[in-house]
Motif scaffolding. Structure first.
Motif, PDB file in Angstrom:
ATOM      1  N   ARG A   1      17.263  15.253 -45.157  1.00  0.00           N
ATOM      2  CA  ARG A   1      16.313  14.197 -45.488  1.00  0.00           C
ATOM      3  C   ARG A   1      15.079  14.265 -44.593  1.00  0.00           C
ATOM      4  O   ARG A   1      13.948  14.094 -45.067  1.00  0.00           O
ATOM      5  CB  ARG A   1      16.966  12.825 -45.359  1.00  0.00           C
ATOM      6  CG  ARG A   1      17.968  12.514 -46.457  1.00  0.00           C
ATOM      7  CD  ARG A   1      18.360  11.045 -46.420  1.00  0.00           C
ATOM      8  NE  ARG A   1      17.263  10.202 -46.864  1.00  0.00           N
ATOM      9  CZ  ARG A   1      17.299   8.868 -46.867  1.00  0.00           C
ATOM     10  NH1 ARG A   1      18.376   8.246 -46.427  1.00  0.00           N
ATOM     11  NH2 ARG A   1      16.270   8.166 -47.296  1.00  0.00           N
TER      12      ARG A   1
ATOM     13  N   ASP B   1      12.926  17.238 -45.693  1.00  0.00           N
ATOM     14  CA  ASP B   1      12.191  16.982 -46.932  1.00  0.00           C
ATOM     15  C   ASP B   1      11.169  15.866 -46.775  1.00  0.00           C
ATOM     16  O   ASP B   1      10.135  15.867 -47.452  1.00  0.00           O
ATOM     17  CB  ASP B   1      13.174  16.660 -48.060  1.00  0.00           C
ATOM     18  CG  ASP B   1      13.671  17.915 -48.758  1.00  0.00           C
ATOM     19  OD1 ASP B   1      12.964  18.943 -48.712  1.00  0.00           O
ATOM     20  OD2 ASP B   1      14.763  17.887 -49.352  1.00  0.00           O
ATOM     21  N   ALA B   2      11.418  14.904 -45.898  1.00  0.00           N
ATOM     22  CA  ALA B   2      10.421  13.862 -45.637  1.00  0.00           C
ATOM     23  C   ALA B   2       9.186  14.461 -44.963  1.00  0.00           C
ATOM     24  O   ALA B   2       8.046  14.053 -45.252  1.00  0.00           O
ATOM     25  CB  ALA B   2      11.016  12.769 -44.761  1.00  0.00           C
TER      26      ALA B   2
ATOM     27  N   ASP C   1       7.327  16.216 -47.725  1.00  0.00           N
ATOM     28  CA  ASP C   1       6.607  15.232 -48.539  1.00  0.00           C
ATOM     29  C   ASP C   1       5.355  14.721 -47.830  1.00  0.00           C
ATOM     30  O   ASP C   1       4.301  14.549 -48.453  1.00  0.00           O
ATOM     31  CB  ASP C   1       7.515  14.049 -48.869  1.00  0.00           C
ATOM     32  CG  ASP C   1       8.502  14.344 -49.983  1.00  0.00           C
ATOM     33  OD1 ASP C   1       8.355  15.393 -50.645  1.00  0.00           O
ATOM     34  OD2 ASP C   1       9.416  13.526 -50.198  1.00  0.00           O
TER      35      ASP C   1
ATOM     36  N   VAL D   1      13.046   8.122 -41.066  1.00  0.00           N
ATOM     37  CA  VAL D   1      14.170   8.542 -41.903  1.00  0.00           C
ATOM     38  C   VAL D   1      15.493   8.121 -41.263  1.00  0.00           C
ATOM     39  O   VAL D   1      16.398   7.619 -41.944  1.00  0.00           O
ATOM     40  CB  VAL D   1      14.144  10.060 -42.140  1.00  0.00           C
ATOM     41  CG1 VAL D   1      15.423  10.524 -42.839  1.00  0.00           C
ATOM     42  CG2 VAL D   1      12.922  10.446 -42.969  1.00  0.00           C
TER      43      VAL D   1
ATOM     44  N   THR E   1      17.937   5.579 -43.187  1.00  0.00           N
ATOM     45  CA  THR E   1      19.244   6.082 -43.609  1.00  0.00           C
ATOM     46  C   THR E   1      20.362   5.143 -43.182  1.00  0.00           C
ATOM     47  O   THR E   1      21.456   5.174 -43.757  1.00  0.00           O
ATOM     48  CB  THR E   1      19.479   7.493 -43.042  1.00  0.00           C
ATOM     49  OG1 THR E   1      18.413   8.348 -43.475  1.00  0.00           O
ATOM     50  CG2 THR E   1      20.790   8.092 -43.519  1.00  0.00           C
TER      51      THR E   1
ATOM     52  N   SER F   1      16.237  22.234 -48.853  1.00  0.00           N
ATOM     53  CA  SER F   1      15.492  21.190 -48.151  1.00  0.00           C
ATOM     54  C   SER F   1      14.578  21.768 -47.073  1.00  0.00           C
ATOM     55  O   SER F   1      14.912  22.730 -46.385  1.00  0.00           O
ATOM     56  CB  SER F   1      16.452  20.178 -47.533  1.00  0.00           C
ATOM     57  OG  SER F   1      17.058  19.397 -48.536  1.00  0.00           O
TER      58      SER F   1
ATOM     59  N   GLU G   1      12.191  14.117 -50.795  1.00  0.00           N
ATOM     60  CA  GLU G   1      13.187  13.473 -49.933  1.00  0.00           C
ATOM     61  C   GLU G   1      14.360  12.926 -50.741  1.00  0.00           C
ATOM     62  O   GLU G   1      15.517  12.992 -50.312  1.00  0.00           O
ATOM     63  CB  GLU G   1      12.568  12.349 -49.101  1.00  0.00           C
ATOM     64  CG  GLU G   1      13.566  11.789 -48.097  1.00  0.00           C
ATOM     65  CD  GLU G   1      13.071  10.588 -47.333  1.00  0.00           C
ATOM     66  OE1 GLU G   1      13.912   9.922 -46.694  1.00  0.00           O
ATOM     67  OE2 GLU G   1      11.859  10.297 -47.374  1.00  0.00           O
ATOM     68  N   LYS G   2      14.081  12.418 -51.933  1.00  0.00           N
ATOM     69  CA  LYS G   2      15.159  11.868 -52.758  1.00  0.00           C
ATOM     70  C   LYS G   2      16.185  12.933 -53.134  1.00  0.00           C
ATOM     71  O   LYS G   2      17.376  12.640 -53.292  1.00  0.00           O
ATOM     72  CB  LYS G   2      14.586  11.226 -54.022  1.00  0.00           C
ATOM     73  CG  LYS G   2      15.629  10.476 -54.842  1.00  0.00           C
ATOM     74  CD  LYS G   2      15.024   9.853 -56.089  1.00  0.00           C
ATOM     75  CE  LYS G   2      16.103   9.151 -56.913  1.00  0.00           C
ATOM     76  NZ  LYS G   2      15.572   8.591 -58.173  1.00  0.00           N
TER      77      LYS G   2
END
Length: 354
Positions: free
Chosen positions: A21, A24-25, A28, A71, A75, A249, A333-334
């Motif tokens: 996550r 990927d964040a 993004d 994140v 989370t 990712s 991120e999703k």
């Protein structure tokens, strides 16, 4: 003896998923400011340290540590489950040797970001995944929802595993969820079974093993080191199909590990949806810096010749895939939460342009 197939899934708070996550964040955040960003970001999370490494070439101004901490908090690692590591960053620019063949200025002739092979899979079930994997993901969502509803009692770290026989009956479910030490085991079991209500495929002989080690009061990076890309099987088909080995990712879509795997999944879904194949596995392979794949093959249960013919004039170039699925947008991120082939991602919709 009837064959039994097992598949697993993890919650977004699993330490490896947390790293996915964050990776990927960061991707993004770069794409939001600069759609041409080149990102290959890896994260490692330990008890008291989080390391962000990799290669990033972008005009975006991104505070990597701030992204990571947001994140972590989002989370569920806050308050009772707080995780506040020292954040180290070790990031350099993309190698110019790689950039030379993958520059976006090349347009549709932009080459693949690396060599490698990618697989896509689909079967004639409602979500085109193996039922055991679909159920494992559904149960993982149930565990994470339990955390969201009772964050002081249940933590964000959890895992599920489903074993299913050839008749589609579940033989065993395994579920582990981080929990407060003061909750009696019977209460934990009752809460998790309630979260699993409505699960299909169960029979009177199905076993349900909840926190089978006895307790799970220390979790996340405090218990196990997390690493980007270490859940690629749970991310994809839960073991029901092959995987090329490249993680997704933290990688922008010029890396065919990601974009071509999405394309292969979309092609497999198309062939199953149009009754060309009942189950389908697609393999693509690329050479670094070259836009056209070096191979394309179809296997599975169905009309392989018709499937191959359907895609004989298809545009497999990475830039075409990026354009087709909108992969320069900050949508990633999703994908690092419950898998890349669930939910309404662009590559999960009907393939266009055939």
């Amino acid at each position: 003896m009837m064959a039994i197939f097992s598949s697993e899934a993890v919650t977004p708070g699993h330490p490896d998923k947390l790293c996915d996550r964050i990776s990927d964040a960061i991707l993004d955040a770069c794409l939001e400011q600069d759609p041409k960003s080149r990102v290959a970001c890896e994260v490692m999370a330990t008890r008291d340290t989080l390391l962000i490494g990799g290669e990033i070439t972008t005009s975006a101004d991104v505070d990597l540590e701030n992204v990571a901490r947001k994140v972590i908090e989002n989370t569920g690692y806050k308050d009772k489950w707080e995780y506040s590591p020292e954040v180290l960053t070790r990031v350099s620019r993309q190698s110019p040797d790689i950039a030379m063949g993958t520059n976006a200025s090349l347009g549709l002739d932009q080459g693949a970001g690396d060599q490698g092979l990618m697989f896509g899979y689909a079967t004639n079930t409602p979500d085109a995944l193996h039922p055991a994997h679909s159920l494992a993901v559904k149960l993982a969502r149930g565990l994470y929802d339990l955390h969201l509803r009772f964050p002081d009692l249940y933590g964000p770290d959890g895992k599920t595993q489903v074993s299913m026989n050839d008749d589609g009956e579940v033989t065993t479910i395994v579920a582990s969820l981080l929990h407060s030490p003061e909750i009696p085991p019977n209460d934990i079991e009752t809460a998790i079974l309630r979260a699993f209500q409505g699960v299909s495929h169960l029979s009177p002989t199905s076993k349900v093993l909840i926190n089978p080690s006895g307790r799970f009061t220390i979790g996340g990076p405090a218990a196990d080191t997390g690493l980007t890309g270490r859940k690629i099987i749970a991310d994809t088909y839960g073991g029901a199909a092959r995987h090329g080995g490249g993680a997704f990712s933290g990688k922008d879509a010029s890396k065919v590990d990601r974009s071509a795997a999405y394309l292969a999944r979309s092609i497999a879904r198309d062939l199953v949806a149009n009754d060309v194949m009942n189950t389908c596995e697609i393999q693509l392979a690329y050479a670094i810096g070259k836009p056209e794949p070096v191979s394309f093959s179809v296997s599975g249960d169905g009309d392989i010749q018709a499937a191959t013919e359907r895609y004989k004039d298809f545009d497999f170039r990475p830039a075409a895939t990026i354009e087709r699925f909108g992969l320069t947008k900050p949508i990633f991120e999703k994908t690092a939460m419950f898998g890349h082939f669930v939910d309404n991602f662009p590559w999960e919709s009907e393939l266009e342009g055939l």
